[in-house]
Design a protein around this motif. Structure first.
Motif, PDB file in Angstrom:
ATOM      1  N   ILE A  36      22.696   6.313   4.204  1.00 17.15           N
ATOM      2  CA  ILE A  36      22.610   6.104   2.762  1.00 17.15           C
ATOM      3  C   ILE A  36      22.483   4.610   2.520  1.00 17.15           C
ATOM      4  O   ILE A  36      23.247   3.819   3.083  1.00 17.15           O
ATOM      5  CB  ILE A  36      23.858   6.651   2.050  1.00 17.15           C
ATOM      6  N   ARG A  37      21.520   4.225   1.697  1.00 18.21           N
ATOM      7  CA  ARG A  37      21.264   2.807   1.496  1.00 18.21           C
ATOM      8  C   ARG A  37      21.276   2.431   0.024  1.00 18.21           C
ATOM      9  O   ARG A  37      20.848   3.200  -0.839  1.00 18.21           O
ATOM     10  CB  ARG A  37      19.905   2.422   2.069  1.00 18.21           C
ATOM     11  N   ALA A  38      21.751   1.237  -0.243  1.00 14.72           N
ATOM     12  CA  ALA A  38      21.562   0.650  -1.564  1.00 14.72           C
ATOM     13  C   ALA A  38      20.137   0.114  -1.647  1.00 14.72           C
ATOM     14  O   ALA A  38      19.426   0.017  -0.638  1.00 14.72           O
ATOM     15  CB  ALA A  38      22.575  -0.468  -1.794  1.00 14.72           C
ATOM     16  N   SER A  75      21.910  -3.266  10.817  1.00 14.82           N
ATOM     17  CA  SER A  75      20.618  -3.741  10.353  1.00 14.82           C
ATOM     18  C   SER A  75      19.494  -2.850  10.846  1.00 14.82           C
ATOM     19  O   SER A  75      18.538  -2.568  10.132  1.00 14.82           O
ATOM     20  CB  SER A  75      20.390  -5.181  10.826  1.00 14.82           C
ATOM     21  N   ALA A  76      19.616  -2.400  12.092  1.00 13.74           N
ATOM     22  CA  ALA A  76      18.580  -1.527  12.615  1.00 13.74           C
ATOM     23  C   ALA A  76      18.532  -0.218  11.851  1.00 13.74           C
ATOM     24  O   ALA A  76      17.468   0.349  11.602  1.00 13.74           O
ATOM     25  CB  ALA A  76      18.829  -1.258  14.102  1.00 13.74           C
ATOM     26  N   ALA A  77      19.694   0.278  11.465  1.00 11.69           N
ATOM     27  CA  ALA A  77      19.730   1.512  10.683  1.00 11.69           C
ATOM     28  C   ALA A  77      19.051   1.320   9.350  1.00 11.69           C
ATOM     29  O   ALA A  77      18.299   2.179   8.881  1.00 11.69           O
ATOM     30  CB  ALA A  77      21.181   1.947  10.471  1.00 11.69           C
ATOM     31  N   LEU A  78      19.267   0.192   8.745  1.00 12.29           N
ATOM     32  CA  LEU A  78      18.646  -0.080   7.458  1.00 12.29           C
ATOM     33  C   LEU A  78      17.142  -0.087   7.598  1.00 12.29           C
ATOM     34  O   LEU A  78      16.419   0.495   6.799  1.00 12.29           O
ATOM     35  CB  LEU A  78      19.115  -1.433   6.920  1.00 12.29           C
ATOM     36  N   ALA A  79      16.665  -0.777   8.624  1.00 14.72           N
ATOM     37  CA  ALA A  79      15.223  -0.886   8.793  1.00 14.72           C
ATOM     38  C   ALA A  79      14.592   0.450   9.145  1.00 14.72           C
ATOM     39  O   ALA A  79      13.474   0.751   8.726  1.00 14.72           O
ATOM     40  CB  ALA A  79      14.918  -1.911   9.882  1.00 14.72           C
ATOM     41  N   ALA A 102      15.554   3.362   8.206  1.00 19.87           N
ATOM     42  CA  ALA A 102      15.600   4.316   7.112  1.00 19.87           C
ATOM     43  C   ALA A 102      14.467   4.153   6.127  1.00 19.87           C
ATOM     44  O   ALA A 102      14.143   5.063   5.384  1.00 19.87           O
ATOM     45  CB  ALA A 102      16.924   4.174   6.366  1.00 19.87           C
ATOM     46  N   ALA A 103      13.848   2.989   6.102  1.00 26.51           N
ATOM     47  CA  ALA A 103      12.756   2.736   5.173  1.00 26.51           C
ATOM     48  C   ALA A 103      11.901   1.622   5.738  1.00 26.51           C
ATOM     49  O   ALA A 103      12.365   0.786   6.502  1.00 26.51           O
ATOM     50  CB  ALA A 103      13.316   2.326   3.801  1.00 26.51           C
ATOM     51  N   PRO A 104      10.624   1.595   5.401  1.00 28.79           N
ATOM     52  CA  PRO A 104       9.759   0.550   5.929  1.00 28.79           C
ATOM     53  C   PRO A 104      10.154  -0.816   5.410  1.00 28.79           C
ATOM     54  O   PRO A 104      10.712  -0.946   4.330  1.00 28.79           O
ATOM     55  CB  PRO A 104       8.370   0.952   5.411  1.00 28.79           C
ATOM     56  N   ILE A 105       9.865  -1.838   6.206  1.00 25.04           N
ATOM     57  CA  ILE A 105      10.117  -3.193   5.744  1.00 25.04           C
ATOM     58  C   ILE A 105       9.290  -3.454   4.497  1.00 25.04           C
ATOM     59  O   ILE A 105       8.139  -3.068   4.392  1.00 25.04           O
ATOM     60  CB  ILE A 105       9.744  -4.210   6.829  1.00 25.04           C
ATOM     61  N   THR A 106       9.893  -4.095   3.519  1.00 24.49           N
ATOM     62  CA  THR A 106       9.190  -4.446   2.305  1.00 24.49           C
ATOM     63  C   THR A 106       9.177  -5.948   2.163  1.00 24.49           C
ATOM     64  O   THR A 106      10.136  -6.622   2.485  1.00 24.49           O
ATOM     65  CB  THR A 106       9.906  -3.850   1.083  1.00 24.49           C
ATOM     66  N   THR A 107       8.086  -6.492   1.717  1.00 26.24           N
ATOM     67  CA  THR A 107       7.995  -7.918   1.461  1.00 26.24           C
ATOM     68  C   THR A 107       7.505  -8.114   0.054  1.00 26.24           C
ATOM     69  O   THR A 107       6.960  -7.213  -0.572  1.00 26.24           O
ATOM     70  CB  THR A 107       7.023  -8.592   2.436  1.00 26.24           C
ATOM     71  N   TRP A 108       7.694  -9.329  -0.438  1.00 30.51           N
ATOM     72  CA  TRP A 108       7.325  -9.586  -1.818  1.00 30.51           C
ATOM     73  C   TRP A 108       5.839  -9.357  -2.046  1.00 30.51           C
ATOM     74  O   TRP A 108       5.423  -8.949  -3.124  1.00 30.51           O
ATOM     75  CB  TRP A 108       7.717 -11.004  -2.206  1.00 30.51           C
ATOM     76  N   ALA A 109       4.984  -9.576  -1.028  1.00 31.98           N
ATOM     77  CA  ALA A 109       3.550  -9.432  -1.216  1.00 31.98           C
ATOM     78  C   ALA A 109       3.105  -7.978  -1.118  1.00 31.98           C
ATOM     79  O   ALA A 109       2.148  -7.577  -1.764  1.00 31.98           O
ATOM     80  CB  ALA A 109       2.808 -10.264  -0.180  1.00 31.98           C
ATOM     81  N   ALA A 110       3.809  -7.184  -0.313  1.00 31.54           N
ATOM     82  CA  ALA A 110       3.351  -5.838  -0.012  1.00 31.54           C
ATOM     83  C   ALA A 110       3.653  -4.839  -1.113  1.00 31.54           C
ATOM     84  O   ALA A 110       2.786  -4.056  -1.501  1.00 31.54           O
ATOM     85  CB  ALA A 110       3.964  -5.369   1.302  1.00 31.54           C
ATOM     86  N   GLY A 162      25.440  -7.955   7.695  1.00 29.33           N
ATOM     87  CA  GLY A 162      25.556  -6.630   7.098  1.00 29.33           C
ATOM     88  C   GLY A 162      24.747  -6.477   5.830  1.00 29.33           C
ATOM     89  O   GLY A 162      24.669  -5.383   5.261  1.00 29.33           O
ATOM     90  N   GLY A 163      24.151  -7.568   5.341  1.00 23.78           N
ATOM     91  CA  GLY A 163      23.369  -7.518   4.118  1.00 23.78           C
ATOM     92  C   GLY A 163      21.994  -6.903   4.344  1.00 23.78           C
ATOM     93  O   GLY A 163      21.606  -6.567   5.459  1.00 23.78           O
ATOM     94  N   GLY A 164      21.255  -6.795   3.254  1.00 21.29           N
ATOM     95  CA  GLY A 164      19.938  -6.177   3.304  1.00 21.29           C
ATOM     96  C   GLY A 164      19.963  -4.782   2.720  1.00 21.29           C
ATOM     97  O   GLY A 164      20.844  -3.982   3.038  1.00 21.29           O
ATOM     98  N   VAL A 165      19.029  -4.508   1.819  1.00 20.05           N
ATOM     99  CA  VAL A 165      18.937  -3.203   1.154  1.00 20.05           C
ATOM    100  C   VAL A 165      17.477  -2.795   1.117  1.00 20.05           C
ATOM    101  O   VAL A 165      16.586  -3.566   1.464  1.00 20.05           O
ATOM    102  CB  VAL A 165      19.516  -3.271  -0.281  1.00 20.05           C
ATOM    103  N   VAL A 166      17.213  -1.577   0.681  1.00 18.67           N
ATOM    104  CA  VAL A 166      15.833  -1.107   0.576  1.00 18.67           C
ATOM    105  C   VAL A 166      15.069  -2.028  -0.374  1.00 18.67           C
ATOM    106  O   VAL A 166      15.473  -2.256  -1.504  1.00 18.67           O
ATOM    107  CB  VAL A 166      15.784   0.345   0.056  1.00 18.67           C
ATOM    108  N   GLY A 167      13.972  -2.593   0.109  1.00 19.32           N
ATOM    109  CA  GLY A 167      13.178  -3.495  -0.698  1.00 19.32           C
ATOM    110  C   GLY A 167      13.606  -4.944  -0.624  1.00 19.32           C
ATOM    111  O   GLY A 167      12.997  -5.810  -1.255  1.00 19.32           O
ATOM    112  N   PHE A 168      14.646  -5.219   0.150  1.00 21.44           N
ATOM    113  CA  PHE A 168      15.182  -6.581   0.274  1.00 21.44           C
ATOM    114  C   PHE A 168      15.777  -6.666   1.672  1.00 21.44           C
ATOM    115  O   PHE A 168      16.977  -6.691   1.860  1.00 21.44           O
ATOM    116  CB  PHE A 168      16.242  -6.781  -0.810  1.00 21.44           C
ATOM    117  N   GLU A 169      14.878  -6.718   2.688  1.00 22.73           N
ATOM    118  CA  GLU A 169      15.259  -6.482   4.076  1.00 22.73           C
ATOM    119  C   GLU A 169      15.626  -7.739   4.846  1.00 22.73           C
ATOM    120  O   GLU A 169      16.441  -7.692   5.760  1.00 22.73           O
ATOM    121  CB  GLU A 169      14.119  -5.777   4.821  1.00 22.73           C
ATOM    122  N   ASP A 170      14.982  -8.853   4.503  1.00 25.63           N
ATOM    123  CA  ASP A 170      15.274 -10.111   5.185  1.00 25.63           C
ATOM    124  C   ASP A 170      14.903 -11.255   4.256  1.00 25.63           C
ATOM    125  O   ASP A 170      14.501 -11.032   3.110  1.00 25.63           O
ATOM    126  CB  ASP A 170      14.573 -10.192   6.548  1.00 25.63           C
TER     127      ASP A 170
END
Length: 410
Positions: A323-325, A11-15, A17-25, A355-363
């Motif tokens: 590498i991220r989905a 999870s840390a690697a995912l975060a 690799a790209a900034p956290i994204t939220t539905w509002a941002a 193990g879930g979470g992808v770019v643009g869908f982090e939490d």
């Protein structure tokens, strides 16, 4: 290294690799879509968050940051993402098929079940255990989060199926026979077959699950197990965190034929945010990770030690990004499955904290994005309500109604 820390590192690697994204941002949600998301009962069928309940200094009531500690679910983020509840997982990593192995697994699973109940008891003004579909709806209307329990890997049962009654009494309402390796009950999708489906004991496990009113979960199970579960179960089955093989050909994913089999039998396929594309690390990245040295044991290490190690790993991630989905890959798996089986047989099980979470869908704060995309794709409000919770609760009712009728007939 425990599975918890393995999850944290991923999870840390995912975060990193790209900034956290939220539905509002990064993808504003319309007022209408947000209102719909808040209106429908929203559940996830596979929350591995209990992995964190015994973690020193970590509380479900506090807001955490996936960039800092690798976690993806807590009460504030459930509120932010409109997640009303779900199935909290009792996971046991597969080990030896021996009396000693079974005893250790049994004890670990019972301890995890106790940790789930202790979390709920500690925050009883915000959470409540759910045992039925009616419970989930009642708890939701009361403004609290509902907590079903599920068992990922039934290895802890050993060869004593009376333990199914024990775990049922703790609150378990969904169970899968196997995980990444074949065991005494069934074959795994990611291991060489021992049984070519269920073992004789596994067939008895299936019948006992039907008798008790426990949903049969075929995620992680081999194709043979899926076929046999559909054929032999007296009630619909579920895949709590799986994906479409047509999107990414991985053993953990389901081909269109099996998606249809599950749906035709009344079941539900809940879409995962893992196994969406090839994310194998380069040799350079693997070497850099190895050079970090041994990771702290999350069961005994302090929170400060874990976070310090994750910061060191973040430096590797910055130089050699994983590498991220992406959220688009997740939506591709979801929309493909919807096209194959229809919105009456699809749910969401993103594998948060597992193990879930992808770019643009982090939490789980990002969940409203899914509602917005479904509406943009032309799905109705009723479809969205079915996908987010209605379909799963329908199957919970069917499974439990069958069990009640069988008990009454005796």
């Amino acid at each position: 290294m425990s599975r918890l820390l393995t999850i944290l590192l991923g999870s840390a690697a995912l975060a990193a690799a790209a900034p956290i994204t939220t539905w509002a941002a990064d993808a504003p949600i319309s007022k209408a879509d947000r209102a719909l998301h808040e209106k429908v009962l929203t559940l996830d069928t596979h929350l591995d968050t209990p992995e964190h309940f015994a973690r020193k200094g970590w509380s479900m009531a506090d807001r955490h940051d996936v960039k800092a500690d690798g976690t993806q679910v807590d009460l504030p983020r459930m509120d932010a993402g409109g997640l009303d509840g779900g199935f909290f997982v009792i996971y046991t990593e597969q080990g030896a098929l021996t009396a000693e192995g079974y005893r250790a697994a049994r004890d670990a699973a019972l301890e995890r079940a106790a940790e789930i109940r202790e979390m709920v008891a500690a925050h009883s003004d915000k959470f409540e255990l759910a045992y039925t579909a009616d419970d989930a709806e009642r708890i939701n209307k009361a403004g609290k989060k509902f907590v079903f329990q599920s068992m990922e890997n039934s290895w802890p049962l050993g060869e004593d199926l009376t333990l199914m009654q024990t775990f049922y009494a703790t609150g378990v309402r969904m169970a899968g026979p196997a995980h990444f390796k074949a065991n005494q009950l069934a074959d795994s999708s990611t291991d060489k077959p021992l049984w070519h489906g269920f073992s004789p004991l596994g067939l008895r496990w299936l019948a006992e699950a039907n008798r008790l009113g426990i949903l049969i979960d075929v995620s992680h199970s081999s194709d043979d197990v899926v076929d046999q579960a559909v054929q032999l179960s007296k009630v619909p089955i579920i895949a709590s965190h799986s994906g479409a093989k047509a999107i990414y050909d991985h053993p953990r994913n389901l081909d269109d034929g099996r998606l249809k089999k599950i749906a035709d039998a009344g079941g539900v396929i809940c879409i995962n945010s893992v196994y969406l594309k090839n994310t194998n690390a380069s040799p350079e990245r693997l070497a850099a990770l190895k050079a970090l040295g041994p990771a702290p044991d999350s069961e005994t290490a302090s929170e400060a030690d874990i976070i310090a190690y994750l910061k060191k790993k973040a430096e590797v991630d910055a130089k050699l990004p994983p590498i991220r989905a992406s959220f688009e890959d997740f939506m591709a798996s979801l929309t493909h499955t919807l096209k194959v089986v229809g919105p009456e047989h699809v749910g969401i099980g993103a594998d948060w904290d597992g193990g879930g979470g992808v770019v643009g869908f982090e939490d789980v704060a990002d969940l409203p994005k899914v509602t917005a995309r479904l509406k943009a794709a032309g799905y109705t409000d009723a479809d969205v309500a079915a996908i987010w919770g209605g379909n799963v609760l329908r199957v919970v009712r069917q499974v439990q109604d069958y069990a009640a009728k069988q008990a009454a007939a005796k």
